[in-house]
Design a protein around this motif. Structure first.
Motif, mmCIF file in Angstrom:
data_model
loop_
_atom_site.group_PDB
_atom_site.id
_atom_site.type_symbol
_atom_site.label_atom_id
_atom_site.label_comp_id
_atom_site.label_asym_id
_atom_site.label_seq_id
_atom_site.Cartn_x
_atom_site.Cartn_y
_atom_site.Cartn_z
ATOM 1 N N THR A 110 0.794 -1.234 0.000
ATOM 2 C CA THR A 110 0.000 0.000 0.000
ATOM 3 C C THR A 110 0.823 1.278 0.000
ATOM 4 O O THR A 110 0.279 2.357 -0.237
ATOM 5 C CB THR A 110 -0.930 0.042 1.232
ATOM 6 O OG1 THR A 110 -0.138 0.253 2.417
ATOM 7 C CG2 THR A 110 -1.721 -1.249 1.369
ATOM 8 N N GLY A 111 2.114 1.186 0.323
ATOM 9 C CA GLY A 111 2.932 2.382 0.466
ATOM 10 C C GLY A 111 2.779 3.051 1.816
ATOM 11 O O GLY A 111 3.493 4.011 2.127
ATOM 12 N N LEU A 112 1.868 2.551 2.646
ATOM 13 C CA LEU A 112 1.593 3.162 3.944
ATOM 14 C C LEU A 112 2.525 2.625 5.026
ATOM 15 O O LEU A 112 3.016 1.501 4.942
ATOM 16 C CB LEU A 112 0.137 2.911 4.344
ATOM 17 C CG LEU A 112 -0.923 3.481 3.394
ATOM 18 C CD1 LEU A 112 -2.310 3.015 3.804
ATOM 19 C CD2 LEU A 112 -0.857 5.007 3.360
ATOM 20 N N THR A 113 2.737 3.441 6.051
ATOM 21 C CA THR A 113 3.562 3.050 7.193
ATOM 22 C C THR A 113 2.662 2.559 8.317
ATOM 23 O O THR A 113 1.725 3.257 8.718
ATOM 24 C CB THR A 113 4.397 4.240 7.688
ATOM 25 O OG1 THR A 113 5.277 4.658 6.633
ATOM 26 C CG2 THR A 113 5.223 3.855 8.909
ATOM 27 N N LEU A 114 2.930 1.366 8.810
ATOM 28 C CA LEU A 114 2.119 0.768 9.864
ATOM 29 C C LEU A 114 2.762 0.982 11.222
ATOM 30 O O LEU A 114 3.943 0.708 11.412
ATOM 31 C CB LEU A 114 1.947 -0.731 9.613
ATOM 32 C CG LEU A 114 1.156 -1.497 10.680
ATOM 33 C CD1 LEU A 114 -0.310 -1.081 10.646
ATOM 34 C CD2 LEU A 114 1.304 -2.998 10.482
ATOM 35 N N ALA A 145 -2.294 3.186 10.185
ATOM 36 C CA ALA A 145 -1.554 3.392 8.942
ATOM 37 C C ALA A 145 -1.514 4.875 8.599
ATOM 38 O O ALA A 145 -2.509 5.585 8.734
ATOM 39 C CB ALA A 145 -2.205 2.613 7.808
ATOM 40 N N SER A 146 -0.349 5.323 8.156
ATOM 41 C CA SER A 146 -0.197 6.726 7.773
ATOM 42 C C SER A 146 0.682 6.828 6.538
ATOM 43 O O SER A 146 1.359 5.874 6.155
ATOM 44 C CB SER A 146 0.417 7.532 8.923
ATOM 45 O OG SER A 146 1.699 7.018 9.259
ATOM 46 N N GLY A 147 0.673 8.016 5.933
ATOM 47 C CA GLY A 147 1.493 8.233 4.750
ATOM 48 C C GLY A 147 0.656 8.350 3.495
ATOM 49 O O GLY A 147 -0.553 8.589 3.545
ATOM 50 N N THR A 148 1.308 8.152 2.363
ATOM 51 C CA THR A 148 0.665 8.301 1.060
ATOM 52 C C THR A 148 0.519 6.939 0.387
ATOM 53 O O THR A 148 1.477 6.164 0.323
ATOM 54 C CB THR A 148 1.498 9.219 0.147
ATOM 55 O OG1 THR A 148 1.662 10.490 0.796
ATOM 56 C CG2 THR A 148 0.813 9.419 -1.192
ATOM 57 N N VAL A 149 -0.671 6.666 -0.096
ATOM 58 C CA VAL A 149 -0.923 5.406 -0.793
ATOM 59 C C VAL A 149 -0.058 5.314 -2.046
ATOM 60 O O VAL A 149 0.069 6.278 -2.807
ATOM 61 C CB VAL A 149 -2.415 5.289 -1.170
ATOM 62 C CG1 VAL A 149 -2.644 4.145 -2.145
ATOM 63 C CG2 VAL A 149 -3.260 5.100 0.081
ATOM 64 N N SER A 150 0.555 4.143 -2.252
ATOM 65 C CA SER A 150 1.408 3.932 -3.418
ATOM 66 C C SER A 150 1.385 2.462 -3.819
ATOM 67 O O SER A 150 1.331 1.576 -2.968
ATOM 68 C CB SER A 150 2.847 4.355 -3.108
ATOM 69 O OG SER A 150 3.724 3.970 -4.155
ATOM 70 N N ARG A 151 1.462 2.218 -5.127
ATOM 71 C CA ARG A 151 1.533 0.854 -5.650
ATOM 72 C C ARG A 151 2.945 0.505 -6.115
ATOM 73 O O ARG A 151 3.162 -0.543 -6.718
ATOM 74 C CB ARG A 151 0.560 0.709 -6.828
ATOM 75 C CG ARG A 151 -0.903 0.821 -6.437
ATOM 76 C CD ARG A 151 -1.794 1.117 -7.644
ATOM 77 N NE ARG A 151 -1.548 0.209 -8.748
ATOM 78 C CZ ARG A 151 -2.195 -0.935 -8.942
ATOM 79 N NH1 ARG A 151 -3.133 -1.299 -8.083
ATOM 80 N NH2 ARG A 151 -1.933 -1.700 -9.969
ATOM 81 N N GLY A 153 5.535 -0.602 -4.647
ATOM 82 C CA GLY A 153 6.182 -1.781 -4.085
ATOM 83 C C GLY A 153 5.579 -3.103 -4.516
ATOM 84 O O GLY A 153 6.046 -4.170 -4.096
ATOM 85 N N LEU A 154 4.565 -3.065 -5.372
ATOM 86 C CA LEU A 154 3.896 -4.293 -5.789
ATOM 87 C C LEU A 154 4.747 -5.103 -6.754
ATOM 88 O O LEU A 154 5.462 -4.554 -7.592
ATOM 89 C CB LEU A 154 2.555 -3.963 -6.459
ATOM 90 C CG LEU A 154 1.474 -3.341 -5.579
ATOM 91 C CD1 LEU A 154 0.237 -3.040 -6.414
ATOM 92 C CD2 LEU A 154 1.126 -4.266 -4.424
ATOM 93 N N GLU A 155 4.643 -6.425 -6.638
ATOM 94 C CA GLU A 155 5.293 -7.314 -7.588
ATOM 95 C C GLU A 155 4.441 -7.408 -8.848
ATOM 96 O O GLU A 155 3.244 -7.107 -8.837
ATOM 97 C CB GLU A 155 5.472 -8.700 -6.963
ATOM 98 C CG GLU A 155 6.364 -8.706 -5.729
ATOM 99 C CD GLU A 155 6.482 -10.089 -5.114
ATOM 100 O OE1 GLU A 155 5.951 -11.048 -5.716
ATOM 101 O OE2 GLU A 155 7.094 -10.206 -4.039
ATOM 102 N N ASP A 156 5.058 -7.858 -9.937
ATOM 103 C CA ASP A 156 4.338 -7.969 -11.205
ATOM 104 C C ASP A 156 3.147 -8.915 -11.100
ATOM 105 O O ASP A 156 2.135 -8.741 -11.774
ATOM 106 C CB ASP A 156 5.294 -8.458 -12.298
ATOM 107 C CG ASP A 156 4.604 -8.595 -13.644
ATOM 108 O OD1 ASP A 156 4.210 -7.554 -14.212
ATOM 109 O OD2 ASP A 156 4.437 -9.736 -14.118
ATOM 110 N N SER A 157 3.263 -9.917 -10.229
ATOM 111 C CA SER A 157 2.198 -10.916 -10.084
ATOM 112 C C SER A 157 1.029 -10.419 -9.244
ATOM 113 O O SER A 157 -0.003 -11.088 -9.155
ATOM 114 C CB SER A 157 2.764 -12.193 -9.457
ATOM 115 O OG SER A 157 3.309 -11.908 -8.174
#
Length: 203
Positions: A110-114, A145-151, A153-157
């Motif tokens: 998610t890009g978020l910090t837990l 969770a805080s921060g900015t949502v980001s994809r 870090g996702l793997e191709d699968s």
């Protein structure tokens, strides 16, 4: 009681393997059973180790800046050839603490910090997922969770959408969408708790 006479590996795959069990019923009748497992070999099956180390971790996280929203992912799963709502989750790596795994998986998916919260061990220890077919167990990490949502870090699968759902959206999801069972139970708590994680105070 029933007994296991022999365990035979049937497949060798990176993330899940199938094992054939020669078994005997409580009345002495011979039979067959099949178990899917994350174990890399027969020695590490939970039926042999008698230990319950978590294979995976799920993360029940509420948004720190808006505690009326919960972090979900809408993810494509080959098993149903469709999208399903889940909590962020993933496998615990060898030698990794499940809370560390939860923080890592949240960031990757998610890009978020837990920021985990401290809970009674009964709420976070590993529980079995689908015991009729697998010895897989998952621990649970709770937190903000805080921060900015980001994809990024996702793997191709991985094919997923990050969803920050308020209670009205959660109601809709439970009524209309496919939802993983562990996620559904936690979302029911989310709907009825007066404050985040209120149910964790029960034990």
């Amino acid at each position: 009681m029933p007994s296991i006479k022999k365990v035979t590996p049937m497949t060798e795959n990176p993330y899940v393997r199938l094992y054939h069990l020669d078994v005997e019923s409580k009345t002495g009748k011979a039979g067959h059973y099949y178990v899917a497992s994350r174990a890399k070999d027969e020695r590490h099956l939970k039926l042999n180790t008698r230990e319950n180390h978590p294979d995976g971790v799920i993360i029940y996280a509420v948004c720190k800046e808006d505690k009326n929203k919960v972090v979900l992912v809408r993810q494509y799963r080959y098993a149903i050839d469709d999208y399903i709502y889940e909590f962020p989750a993933g496998l615990v790596e060898t030698g990794e603490d499940f809370k560390t795994a939860g923080i890592r998986e949240m960031k990757e998916e998610t890009g978020l910090t837990l920021e985990p919260v401290t809970v009674n061990p009964a709420y976070e220890k590993p529980y079995f997922t689908t015991i009729g077919m697998t010895d897989e167990s998952c621990a649970t990490v709770y937190g903000y969770a805080s921060g900015t949502v980001s994809r990024a870090g996702l793997e191709d699968s991985e094919e997923l959408e990050i969803v920050l759902a308020d209670k009205e959206e959660v109601k809709r999801i439970l009524k209309e969408e496919k939802v993983a069972i562990m996620t559904s139970y936690m979302l029911m708590h989310f709907l009825h708790d007066g404050e985040p994680f209120e149910f964790l105070k029960e034990i």
